[in-house]
Motif scaffolding. Structure first.
Motif, PDB file in Angstrom:
ATOM      1  N   TRP A  50       0.851  -1.184   0.000  1.00  0.00           N
ATOM      2  CA  TRP A  50       0.000   0.000   0.000  1.00  0.00           C
ATOM      3  C   TRP A  50       0.887   1.234   0.000  1.00  0.00           C
ATOM      4  N   TYR A  51       0.307   2.361  -0.338  1.00  0.00           N
ATOM      5  CA  TYR A  51       0.964   3.667  -0.266  1.00  0.00           C
ATOM      6  C   TYR A  51      -0.152   4.705  -0.262  1.00  0.00           C
ATOM      7  N   PRO A  52       0.097   5.910   0.245  1.00  0.00           N
ATOM      8  CA  PRO A  52      -0.947   6.929   0.244  1.00  0.00           C
ATOM      9  C   PRO A  52      -1.474   7.166  -1.178  1.00  0.00           C
ATOM     10  N   GLY A  53      -2.784   7.094  -1.325  1.00  0.00           N
ATOM     11  CA  GLY A  53      -3.408   7.254  -2.638  1.00  0.00           C
ATOM     12  C   GLY A  53      -3.639   5.943  -3.373  1.00  0.00           C
ATOM     13  N   ALA A  54      -3.125   4.840  -2.847  1.00  0.00           N
ATOM     14  CA  ALA A  54      -3.333   3.545  -3.494  1.00  0.00           C
ATOM     15  C   ALA A  54      -4.803   3.141  -3.392  1.00  0.00           C
ATOM     16  N   ALA A  98      -6.421   4.318   0.075  1.00  0.00           N
ATOM     17  CA  ALA A  98      -5.662   4.661   1.272  1.00  0.00           C
ATOM     18  C   ALA A  98      -5.399   6.168   1.330  1.00  0.00           C
ATOM     19  N   ILE A  99      -5.371   6.691   2.524  1.00  0.00           N
ATOM     20  CA  ILE A  99      -5.028   8.114   2.695  1.00  0.00           C
ATOM     21  C   ILE A  99      -3.630   8.175   3.314  1.00  0.00           C
ATOM     22  N   ALA A 153      -4.497  -2.046   6.136  1.00  0.00           N
ATOM     23  CA  ALA A 153      -4.427  -3.248   6.974  1.00  0.00           C
ATOM     24  C   ALA A 153      -4.945  -2.978   8.378  1.00  0.00           C
ATOM     25  N   HIS A 154      -4.726  -1.762   8.903  1.00  0.00           N
ATOM     26  CA  HIS A 154      -5.205  -1.433  10.243  1.00  0.00           C
ATOM     27  C   HIS A 154      -6.730  -1.394  10.279  1.00  0.00           C
ATOM     28  N   ALA A 155      -7.319  -0.741   9.272  1.00  0.00           N
ATOM     29  CA  ALA A 155      -8.785  -0.670   9.196  1.00  0.00           C
ATOM     30  C   ALA A 155      -9.385  -2.051   8.997  1.00  0.00           C
ATOM     31  N   MET A 156      -8.771  -2.856   8.125  1.00  0.00           N
ATOM     32  CA  MET A 156      -9.303  -4.186   7.839  1.00  0.00           C
ATOM     33  C   MET A 156      -9.169  -5.111   9.050  1.00  0.00           C
TER      34      MET A 156
END
Length: 196
Positions: free
Chosen positions: A8-12, A67-68, A73-76
């Protein structure tokens, strides 16, 4: 052996899915669906993300989220653990509710994002539950087609890639014969005997 780290990365933008252990239902009635959506909102408040599409089927779910600043993964983790606890408490069960780790794939380009939204919204049609995807209560499709208010999602990103009026063209896109990029998805379409 350690688990492979999620990409993941911000904006993904990620297509995320999970299903019930042994392919069993994870949603039995309206209360279950509503609880999942409520927990998803709590997860978003704690670990912000944009949700572009979702569909909750009786034994699995799909999310298209962006993602922002925080790993999805934390939210999930919060969503899956919290829903599993609710489910086991409500149905007086113990053990795993979900099959395992959720499926997650980063959408590499806008055509993948558009195809993922199409795949997600057509799930109940392909399963033989309903004829018009916008009439399925437990997905975000009605917000795209009917402009139905849905506090869980944002439609602007996906619709920005369609000419005016975008809802009309998105609906045409849903019914087009454009090949799907999801032939190898971990959740093949299955016919459901229990209509939702």
């Amino acid at each position: 052996m350690p688990r492979k780290q999620r990409v993941w990365y911000p904006g993904a933008v990620l297509h995320i899915a999970n299903r019930g252990n042994r392919k069993l239902p994870i949603f039995h009635d309206e209360k279950d669906y509503m609880q999942f959506l409520q927990l998803m909102e709590t997860a978003r408040r704690r670990h912000p993300f944009y949700l572009h599409a979702y569909c909750l089927m009786s034994n699995h779910y799909h999310l298209l989220l962006e993602a922002i600043d925080d790993s999805p993964a934390h939210a999930m983790h919060f969503l899956n653990v919290s829903y599993a606890k609710y489910y086991n408490d409500r149905y007086m069960q113990s053990g795993h509710v979900f099959q395992g780790r959720y499926y997650s794939k980063v959408a590499p380009a806008i055509d993948y994002i558009l195809d993922a939204s199409k795949y997600i919204h057509l799930n109940p049609v392909e399963a033989g539950i309903i004829g018009n995807p916008a009439d399925y209560q437990w997905s975000s499709c009605a917000a795209y087609i009917y402009h139905t208010e849905n506090p869980h999602i944002t439609t602007s990103t996906v619709l920005s890639y369609f000419p005016k009026p975008p809802s009309y063209h998105y609906q045409k896109f849903l019914h087009s014969d454009r090949p799907s990029k999801f032939q190898d998805l971990v959740f093949p379409v299955v016919q459901y005997n229990n209509k939702i």
